[in-house]
Scaffold this motif. Sequence first.
Motif, PDB file in Angstrom:
ATOM      1  N   ASN A  91       4.379  -0.140   1.341  1.00 50.34           N
ATOM      2  CA  ASN A  91       4.734  -1.491   1.750  1.00 50.34           C
ATOM      3  C   ASN A  91       4.912  -2.415   0.551  1.00 50.34           C
ATOM      4  O   ASN A  91       5.777  -3.306   0.557  1.00 50.34           O
ATOM      5  N   GLN A  92       4.103  -2.216  -0.478  1.00 49.01           N
ATOM      6  CA  GLN A  92       4.283  -2.980  -1.714  1.00 49.01           C
ATOM      7  C   GLN A  92       5.637  -2.677  -2.341  1.00 49.01           C
ATOM      8  O   GLN A  92       6.351  -3.575  -2.789  1.00 49.01           O
ATOM      9  N   ASN A  93       6.001  -1.403  -2.343  1.00 49.61           N
ATOM     10  CA  ASN A  93       7.289  -0.993  -2.878  1.00 49.61           C
ATOM     11  C   ASN A  93       8.427  -1.577  -2.052  1.00 49.61           C
ATOM     12  O   ASN A  93       9.433  -2.069  -2.592  1.00 49.61           O
ATOM     13  N   TYR A  94       8.292  -1.554  -0.749  1.00 53.12           N
ATOM     14  CA  TYR A  94       9.340  -2.027   0.156  1.00 53.12           C
ATOM     15  C   TYR A  94       9.660  -3.504  -0.075  1.00 53.12           C
ATOM     16  O   TYR A  94      10.832  -3.890  -0.073  1.00 53.12           O
ATOM     17  N   ILE A 112       9.971   5.545   2.478  1.00 48.79           N
ATOM     18  CA  ILE A 112       9.219   5.384   1.239  1.00 48.79           C
ATOM     19  C   ILE A 112       7.910   6.139   1.385  1.00 48.79           C
ATOM     20  O   ILE A 112       7.189   5.970   2.364  1.00 48.79           O
ATOM     21  N   GLY A 113       7.590   6.963   0.398  1.00 52.37           N
ATOM     22  CA  GLY A 113       6.373   7.744   0.492  1.00 52.37           C
ATOM     23  C   GLY A 113       5.566   7.752  -0.786  1.00 52.37           C
ATOM     24  O   GLY A 113       6.113   7.884  -1.879  1.00 52.37           O
ATOM     25  N   PHE A 114       4.271   7.571  -0.643  1.00 56.09           N
ATOM     26  CA  PHE A 114       3.305   7.742  -1.720  1.00 56.09           C
ATOM     27  C   PHE A 114       2.195   8.637  -1.185  1.00 56.09           C
ATOM     28  O   PHE A 114       2.000   8.715   0.034  1.00 56.09           O
ATOM     29  N   PRO A 115       1.470   9.332  -2.063  1.00 60.81           N
ATOM     30  CA  PRO A 115       0.352  10.130  -1.577  1.00 60.81           C
ATOM     31  C   PRO A 115      -0.591   9.256  -0.737  1.00 60.81           C
ATOM     32  O   PRO A 115      -0.707   8.065  -1.001  1.00 60.81           O
ATOM     33  N   PRO A 116      -1.224   9.807   0.291  1.00 61.59           N
ATOM     34  CA  PRO A 116      -1.379  11.246   0.541  1.00 61.59           C
ATOM     35  C   PRO A 116      -0.401  11.840   1.549  1.00 61.59           C
ATOM     36  O   PRO A 116      -0.488  13.032   1.831  1.00 61.59           O
ATOM     37  N   ALA A 117       0.503  11.063   2.127  1.00 65.52           N
ATOM     38  CA  ALA A 117       1.325  11.617   3.201  1.00 65.52           C
ATOM     39  C   ALA A 117       2.739  11.076   3.125  1.00 65.52           C
ATOM     40  O   ALA A 117       2.971   9.953   2.688  1.00 65.52           O
ATOM     41  N   VAL A 148       4.361  -4.131   8.640  1.00 59.09           N
ATOM     42  CA  VAL A 148       5.510  -3.807   7.800  1.00 59.09           C
ATOM     43  C   VAL A 148       6.067  -2.439   8.174  1.00 59.09           C
ATOM     44  O   VAL A 148       7.276  -2.207   8.118  1.00 59.09           O
ATOM     45  N   GLY A 149       5.215  -1.533   8.583  1.00 60.09           N
ATOM     46  CA  GLY A 149       5.654  -0.180   8.927  1.00 60.09           C
ATOM     47  C   GLY A 149       6.714  -0.163  10.007  1.00 60.09           C
ATOM     48  O   GLY A 149       7.698   0.588   9.924  1.00 60.09           O
ATOM     49  N   TRP A 150       6.534  -0.958  11.048  1.00 59.07           N
ATOM     50  CA  TRP A 150       7.523  -0.977  12.131  1.00 59.07           C
ATOM     51  C   TRP A 150       8.842  -1.579  11.659  1.00 59.07           C
ATOM     52  O   TRP A 150       9.908  -1.190  12.137  1.00 59.07           O
ATOM     53  N   ILE A 151       8.800  -2.500  10.725  1.00 61.77           N
ATOM     54  CA  ILE A 151      10.034  -3.049  10.164  1.00 61.77           C
ATOM     55  C   ILE A 151      10.719  -2.000   9.297  1.00 61.77           C
ATOM     56  O   ILE A 151      11.945  -1.844   9.327  1.00 61.77           O
ATOM     57  N   ARG A 152       9.941  -1.246   8.532  1.00 61.07           N
ATOM     58  CA  ARG A 152      10.486  -0.196   7.670  1.00 61.07           C
ATOM     59  C   ARG A 152      11.122   0.932   8.459  1.00 61.07           C
ATOM     60  O   ARG A 152      11.925   1.708   7.919  1.00 61.07           O
ATOM     61  N   LEU A 153      10.783   1.065   9.739  1.00 63.62           N
ATOM     62  CA  LEU A 153      11.263   2.188  10.541  1.00 63.62           C
ATOM     63  C   LEU A 153      12.793   2.251  10.573  1.00 63.62           C
ATOM     64  O   LEU A 153      13.368   3.342  10.561  1.00 63.62           O
ATOM     65  N   VAL A 154      13.449   1.098  10.594  1.00 65.78           N
ATOM     66  CA  VAL A 154      14.922   1.062  10.586  1.00 65.78           C
ATOM     67  C   VAL A 154      15.384   0.831   9.154  1.00 65.78           C
ATOM     68  O   VAL A 154      15.153  -0.228   8.573  1.00 65.78           O
ATOM     69  N   LYS A 155      16.026   1.836   8.578  1.00 66.46           N
ATOM     70  CA  LYS A 155      16.461   1.771   7.183  1.00 66.46           C
ATOM     71  C   LYS A 155      17.817   1.066   7.072  1.00 66.46           C
ATOM     72  O   LYS A 155      18.656   1.156   7.975  1.00 66.46           O
ATOM     73  N   ARG A 191      11.184   7.280  -4.607  1.00 64.04           N
ATOM     74  CA  ARG A 191      10.063   7.238  -3.669  1.00 64.04           C
ATOM     75  C   ARG A 191      10.462   7.454  -2.222  1.00 64.04           C
ATOM     76  O   ARG A 191       9.606   7.456  -1.338  1.00 64.04           O
ATOM     77  N   TYR A 192      11.739   7.655  -1.918  1.00 65.38           N
ATOM     78  CA  TYR A 192      12.160   7.972  -0.556  1.00 65.38           C
ATOM     79  C   TYR A 192      12.128   9.490  -0.379  1.00 65.38           C
ATOM     80  O   TYR A 192      12.713  10.222  -1.171  1.00 65.38           O
ATOM     81  N   GLN A 193      11.462   9.937   0.679  1.00 65.13           N
ATOM     82  CA  GLN A 193      11.201  11.361   0.823  1.00 65.13           C
ATOM     83  C   GLN A 193      11.881  11.927   2.064  1.00 65.13           C
ATOM     84  O   GLN A 193      11.864  11.325   3.134  1.00 65.13           O
TER      85      GLN A 193
END
Length: 392
Positions: free
Chosen positions: A38-41, A326-331, A154-161, A256-258
Motif C-alpha cells: 500500500n505504501q508503494n501503491y 503489487i507484492g512484498f513478502p510474505p505473500a 486500500v486493498g479493495w481500491i488496488r483490486l482494479v488495476k 514489484r508487480y507479481q
Amino acid sequence: MKKELHFEINEFRVRQAAVKKEMARRGIDILLLSEPPNQNYLTGYNAYSYYTPQMVIVALDREEPIWIGRFMDRVSATMTTFLAEENIRAYPDTYVQSTVLSAYDFMADIVKEVGGDKARIGVEMGGYYYSARAHAVLTRALPLAEFVDADLLVGWIRLVKSPAEVGIMREAGQLADVAMQRVIDTVEAGIRECDIAAAIYHQQVSGTAEFGGDYPCCPPDLCIGERSIAPHAAWTDEPLPDSTVVNLELSGCRHRYQVNLARTIVVGKPSPAFQDLSEIAVEALNVGLDAVLPGRTCSEVDSAFRQALARHGMEKESRIGYPTGIGFPPASGERTASIRKGDETVLQPGMVFHMMPGLWLDNVGITITQSFAVTDRGFEPLTKTPRKLFVK
C-alpha cells in the motif's frame, strides 16, 4: 538524484483521490499505512527496509502523503517516490531494534503535527506489518484519538488495476514464462532439487533480453515425489529419481508487480490415470476461464469450474483463485476477493487473478494454473506457457 518512478505522477494522484474518497465515506481523518504494497501503491516507495518500522500517513486535508522510515532509507524514499522532501521523514538509528525507544512514538508525533491528536485514525489491523506493540504504542501516544480498523481500505481500491499497471503485469507474466521454461529445460533424472530452485531464482532475476526481474514475494513451491500432494513444500538437495512428479509454482516480478504460474512436470512416463487427471484439470481450468466476464461474480466463475470437475466425479475444497498485483513478502496474493463459492465480488476490467485450481488428492497432486486480467470481453492470459502436463 535520478527518480525511479514507474508511473506518471497523475496516476499517483488518482490513486490518492480514490483512497481519500473512501476515507471520507468511512469518516476517517487520517490513515496510517503499514503494509509495504500500500505504501508503494500510493507513493512508489520501494526498498528492502520493511523489517524496521515504516509508515505512510494519508490525511484528508493534506495534498501529499507523508513517508516515515529509518534515517538511512530516506535516500530510497527520495529516489523512488514523487513526494516533496518535507513529506519524507526519518527517525534516528537509536530507534532501530531498541528496547527503550519506539519508532511509533516518533510517528505519533508526526500524526499530532498533522492534526491527529483527536482525529479518527484508520490503521491496518489485519496487516502483516502492523504489530500488537505498534498499536499499543500509538494508542498510548494518542490517547484522545479514535482508532478504527481500516484494513484492506486500500486493498479493495488496488483490486482494479490501471492500464499502466496491467502493462507492467504483462511483463511480469513474461518473466514467469521464461522461468518456467528454464525449469522445463532443466528438469531431468539425477538433477538435485536445490539446483532446480537455483535455476528458478537465476531466471526470475535475469529475466528476458529486454528487461530483468525483481526478487519474488515468496520462494517457489517445488513439490516433488511424495511431496507433490503438499501444496507449499520446500525443496531438498536430493536428486530426482528416474520417475517422479514435479509440481512447481513460481512467479515473475516486475517493479514489484507479481504474476504467478504453476505447472506439473513428469520425469519418466506418466501413468494413464495421471494423464487422465491432467486432462480433467485442464478441462475444468479452461471452463473456469471461459466463465470470466465483467459483471459476473467470483462465485459464478467458481461454480462453472466445479460443475466441470463434478462431471468427472471430483471436487475441490479450497478456493480456486486470488488477486495479485503489487507484492512484498510474505505473500503474493492480495487479501481481498477470492474465486470461491459465496464470494459476490463483481468482476471488472482491470482486475488480475491467479486461477489456481490445483488438485491435491490422497496420493497424487497436479498444478496447472493461469494468471489473467479481466477485460471488457472476458480474460487476457498474462502467461503463455501451454496449459498442459509436461513430460520429460
